[in-house]
Design a protein around this motif. Structure first.
Motif, PDB file in Angstrom:
ATOM      1  N   ASN A   1       0.884  -1.157   0.000  1.00 53.50           N
ATOM      2  CA  ASN A   1       0.000   0.000   0.000  1.00 53.50           C
ATOM      3  C   ASN A   1       0.926   1.212   0.000  1.00 53.50           C
ATOM      4  OD1 ASN A   1      -1.897   1.965   0.359  1.00 53.50           O
ATOM      5  ND2 ASN A   1      -2.549   1.290   2.378  1.00 53.50           N
ATOM      6  N   GLU A   2       1.143   1.749  -1.193  1.00 57.58           N
ATOM      7  CA  GLU A   2       2.119   2.825  -1.392  1.00 57.58           C
ATOM      8  C   GLU A   2       3.489   2.361  -0.872  1.00 57.58           C
ATOM      9  OE1 GLU A   2       0.613   6.583  -0.078  1.00 57.58           O
ATOM     10  OE2 GLU A   2      -1.297   6.278  -1.104  1.00 57.58           O
ATOM     11  N   ARG A   3       4.035   3.008   0.159  1.00 61.51           N
ATOM     12  CA  ARG A   3       5.377   2.656   0.649  1.00 61.51           C
ATOM     13  C   ARG A   3       5.324   1.821   1.921  1.00 61.51           C
ATOM     14  NH1 ARG A   3       9.728   2.943  -2.082  1.00 61.51           N
ATOM     15  NH2 ARG A   3      10.927   3.464  -0.244  1.00 61.51           N
ATOM     16  N   THR A   4       4.204   1.124   2.138  1.00 60.87           N
ATOM     17  CA  THR A   4       4.037   0.287   3.323  1.00 60.87           C
ATOM     18  C   THR A   4       3.755  -1.141   2.890  1.00 60.87           C
ATOM     19  OG1 THR A   4       3.138   2.156   4.563  1.00 60.87           O
ATOM     20  CG2 THR A   4       2.685  -0.039   5.436  1.00 60.87           C
TER      21      THR A   4
ATOM     22  N   ARG B   1      11.613  -1.104  -1.397  1.00 63.61           N
ATOM     23  CA  ARG B   1      10.309  -0.861  -2.030  1.00 63.61           C
ATOM     24  C   ARG B   1       9.330  -0.216  -1.057  1.00 63.61           C
ATOM     25  NH1 ARG B   1       8.487  -6.535  -4.392  1.00 63.61           N
ATOM     26  NH2 ARG B   1       6.626  -5.347  -4.859  1.00 63.61           N
ATOM     27  N   THR B   2       9.610  -0.371   0.238  1.00 64.40           N
ATOM     28  CA  THR B   2       8.711   0.147   1.260  1.00 64.40           C
ATOM     29  C   THR B   2       9.505   0.866   2.342  1.00 64.40           C
ATOM     30  OG1 THR B   2       8.813  -1.837   2.607  1.00 64.40           O
ATOM     31  CG2 THR B   2       7.117  -1.784   0.932  1.00 64.40           C
TER      32      THR B   2
END
Length: 161
Positions: free
Chosen positions: A74-77, A109-110
């Motif tokens: 979820n976006e950067r999480t 990636r996160t």
């Protein structure tokens, strides 16, 4: 015990993952008094879809699949879910190895990993705290169940910052 291998799961692993997941969550269901926890009622098709659409790692000992963990983005999480280990092999570091492998896979990636577990799941809470996860909040979802939400930053802090 043979060496534990951690690798990406394939859709063909869905049946074994479902079997291990159900076996692992029976104790959670008993602990929380809820036989309808989502991991116990998830279908084979739902697991196949999850494997196809997200990051699912599996742990194997010899030819036996003994654990798995999921990561969705979820976006950067990274939303971590369904960490499971076969009941007869729990307490041997397989869950920790799966979590560390997932974190290594998503690093870059996160910015962070988030997860939740039941408030009575002391073994899980100890593992997550040992891995560096901190409680962010609690969410009461039923009279018998409160979810403990946790987060771990994956962003390295430079010395002196």
């Amino acid at each position: 015990m043979e060496e534990t291998r951690i690798e990406r799961a394939d859709v063909a692993d869905a049946g074994e993952i479902l079997t291990v997941q159900r076996a692992a969550y029976v104790t959670e269901a008993q602990l929380h008094g809820d036989p309808f926890l989502p991991p116990l009622v998830e279908s084979l098709d739902q697991i196949r879809k999850m494997i196809a659409e997200s990051l699912v790692l599996k742990a194997s000992v010899g030819s036996r699949l003994v654990g798995s963990v999921r990561g969705r983005f979820n976006e950067r999480t990274c939303l971590v879910g369904r960490l499971v280990v076969a009941p007869d092999l729990q307490g041997r570091g397989i869950g920790e190895a799966l979590m560390r492998a997932l974190e290594a896979e998503v690093a870059g990636r996160t910015d962070s990993c988030v997860l939740f577990t039941g408030h009575l799941s002391e073994t899980d809470l100890r593992l997550y705290r040992r891995l560096g996860y901190a409680e962010t909040h609690r969410e009461r979802v039923a009279d018998h169940l409160t979810l403990v939400h946790m987060r771990k930053s994956l962003v390295a802090v430079a010395p002196g910052e």
